[in-house]
Write a protein that holds these residues in place. Structure first.
Motif, PDB file in Angstrom:
ATOM      1  N   ARG A  65       0.835  -1.211   0.000  1.00  0.00           N
ATOM      2  CA  ARG A  65       0.000   0.000   0.000  1.00  0.00           C
ATOM      3  C   ARG A  65       0.868   1.259   0.000  1.00  0.00           C
ATOM      4  N   ARG A  66       1.931   1.238   0.771  1.00  0.00           N
ATOM      5  CA  ARG A  66       2.808   2.417   0.821  1.00  0.00           C
ATOM      6  C   ARG A  66       3.494   2.663  -0.516  1.00  0.00           C
TER       7      ARG A  66
ATOM      8  N   ILE B 249      -0.012   3.181  -3.058  1.00  0.00           N
ATOM      9  CA  ILE B 249      -0.882   4.223  -2.496  1.00  0.00           C
ATOM     10  C   ILE B 249      -2.376   3.884  -2.540  1.00  0.00           C
TER      11      ILE B 249
ATOM     12  N   HIS C 253      -5.770   1.840  -2.495  1.00  0.00           N
ATOM     13  CA  HIS C 253      -6.164   0.600  -1.819  1.00  0.00           C
ATOM     14  C   HIS C 253      -6.465  -0.546  -2.796  1.00  0.00           C
TER      15      HIS C 253
ATOM     16  N   PHE D 263      -2.304  13.679  -3.019  1.00  0.00           N
ATOM     17  CA  PHE D 263      -1.856  13.913  -1.642  1.00  0.00           C
ATOM     18  C   PHE D 263      -1.889  15.395  -1.296  1.00  0.00           C
TER      19      PHE D 263
ATOM     20  N   GLY E 242      -9.494  12.986   7.151  1.00  0.00           N
ATOM     21  CA  GLY E 242     -10.850  12.453   7.026  1.00  0.00           C
ATOM     22  C   GLY E 242     -11.168  11.949   5.638  1.00  0.00           C
ATOM     23  N   ASP E 243     -10.190  12.106   4.697  1.00  0.00           N
ATOM     24  CA  ASP E 243     -10.395  11.534   3.363  1.00  0.00           C
ATOM     25  C   ASP E 243     -10.581  10.024   3.485  1.00  0.00           C
ATOM     26  N   SER E 244     -11.210   9.457   2.438  1.00  0.00           N
ATOM     27  CA  SER E 244     -11.536   8.031   2.526  1.00  0.00           C
ATOM     28  C   SER E 244     -10.286   7.144   2.517  1.00  0.00           C
ATOM     29  N   PHE E 245      -9.200   7.606   1.930  1.00  0.00           N
ATOM     30  CA  PHE E 245      -8.024   6.736   1.859  1.00  0.00           C
ATOM     31  C   PHE E 245      -6.869   7.210   2.727  1.00  0.00           C
ATOM     32  N   PHE E 246      -6.976   8.431   3.231  1.00  0.00           N
ATOM     33  CA  PHE E 246      -5.841   9.000   3.948  1.00  0.00           C
ATOM     34  C   PHE E 246      -6.316   9.624   5.252  1.00  0.00           C
ATOM     35  N   ASP E 247      -5.593   9.323   6.324  1.00  0.00           N
ATOM     36  CA  ASP E 247      -6.048   9.815   7.618  1.00  0.00           C
ATOM     37  C   ASP E 247      -4.911  10.440   8.425  1.00  0.00           C
ATOM     38  N   GLY E 248      -3.891  10.894   7.695  1.00  0.00           N
ATOM     39  CA  GLY E 248      -2.756  11.487   8.413  1.00  0.00           C
ATOM     40  C   GLY E 248      -2.946  12.978   8.634  1.00  0.00           C
ATOM     41  N   ASP E 249      -2.032  13.541   9.413  1.00  0.00           N
ATOM     42  CA  ASP E 249      -2.077  14.986   9.606  1.00  0.00           C
ATOM     43  C   ASP E 249      -1.259  15.667   8.507  1.00  0.00           C
TER      44      ASP E 249
ATOM     45  N   GLU F 257       2.301  14.294   7.987  1.00  0.00           N
ATOM     46  CA  GLU F 257       2.296  12.967   7.339  1.00  0.00           C
ATOM     47  C   GLU F 257       1.960  13.083   5.855  1.00  0.00           C
TER      48      GLU F 257
ATOM     49  N   GLN G 239       4.437  11.840   2.833  1.00  0.00           N
ATOM     50  CA  GLN G 239       4.028  10.919   1.761  1.00  0.00           C
ATOM     51  C   GLN G 239       4.243  11.554   0.385  1.00  0.00           C
TER      52      GLN G 239
END
Lengths: 181, 140
Positions: free
Chosen positions: A38-39, A42, A44, A105, A111-118, A121, A125
């Motif tokens: 995934r990393r 990117i 899913h 990115f 709160g995005d459906s695929f990304f939850d970092g600050d 972060e 990425q």
């Protein structure tokens, strides 16, 4: 349960039954491999496809797996190849280049459906996505998976010295990116 | 629900809810449902197979050489007979005795004629053999 399983357990069980040994492999490694893939890819759905292909390849070639080898490096090598195959396929399709992914990115929010970092972060990425392919793999394996260089050398079939240099360059580029954007 | 990677290095990605709960089952059905991998063969068996293959190759090579040798031998015989054929027609012509042939032909004319049988006797014979007189006269 997967936390208690060791590669030795897997090797022992593979000698008795491929199917039972393979079940243990999946239980122990499915999530780790998912995140590794995934990393790199990117998205899913791509990660899910690459993961399925990874285990399908592992299953097909399980009879040629040598018990003296490490299950861990064997699987990571297959998973990395599957992830890179998806990346290369994507490169051929200019509509889905990595620049587009980087912009995804750049426009993502918490709160995005695929990304939850600050914010930090998200920027990290983005910086990783701007690295050359090989450096990206090395950086991810070292930074996120904390994979020792000796193991990484087996996974990527590259010398330890070259991997250390690759990681050093990647870290420097990321630092520059974070400071200058 | 966010399902973070549990390994070190903070992971900012998310997966769909319940993804990992069903992941292993999906992998099993996609893999073990596919063609079963061949059972690993032990080294002795592999060595035996390799030796059998090697022996077969040696036998095939030997057979090929034998066939080639035999073909070469037969080729030689043909060459010898072909070489000896060249003077052969000339010797045949030299061996023909013309006078002998003339004597043989002359002897054919000296076949003794059947005497004491006239046409009437022949017709009677043919009639006795159920050949009609009309047919006989038609053919005369």
């Amino acid at each position: 349960m997967s936390g208690n399983i060791t590669d030795k357990d897997i090797n022992d069980l593979l000698r008795v039954s491929y199917e039972k040994g393979f079940r243990l492999i999946v239980e122990r490694y499915s999530q780790k491999l998912y995140w590794h893939i995934r990393r790199l890819v990117i998205i899913h759905d791509d990660a899910d496809d690459a993961l399925q292909n990874t285990f399908l390849n592992a299953w097909r070639n399980i009879s040629s797996f040598r018990s003296e080898s490490s299950v861990y490096t064997w699987l990571y090598a297959i998973a990395t190849n599957e992830a890179l195959a998806i990346i290369n396929k994507r490169k051929k399709n200019e509509a889905e280049s990595f620049d587009d992914l980087a912009s995804v990115f750049a426009n993502s929010r918490e709160g995005d459906s695929f990304f939850d970092g600050d914010e930090a972060e998200r920027k990290l990425q983005e910086a990783i996505l701007h690295l050359p392919e090989k450096q990206r793999v090395v950086f991810n394996l070292r930074y996120y998976d904390e994979m020792p260089y000796e193991e990484m050398s087996k996974v990527l079939d590259t010398s330890v010295g070259a991997l250390k240099a690759s990681y050093h360059h990647a870290a420097k580029k990321i630092e520059d990116f974070l400071l200058n954007t | 629900m966010k399902e973070h990677d549990e390994i070190p290095g903070k992971n900012p990605f998310k997966v769909p809810e319940g993804y990992f709960e069903s992941l292993n089952d999906r992998i099993f059905s996609a893999t073990t449902g596919a063609a079963k991998p061949e059972k690993a063969v032990n080294k002795v068996f592999r060595l035996r197979t390799a030796m059998a293959v090697a022996a077969t190759v040696v036998v095939l090579i030997a057979a090929a050489f034998s066939v080639r040798y035999l073909l070469k031998s037969s080729d030689k015989q043909v060459v010898i007979s072909t070489a000896s054929l060249n003077p052969y027609p000339q010797s045949l012509l030299e061996d023909i005795d013309i006078s002998m042939i003339e004597e043989e032909v002359a002897a054919l004319d000296k076949v003794p004629a059947i005497t004491g049988i006239n046409d009437k006797d022949i017709i009677e014979y043919l009639v006795n053999e159920n050949i009609s007189e009309t047919d006989i006269y038609d053919r005369l």
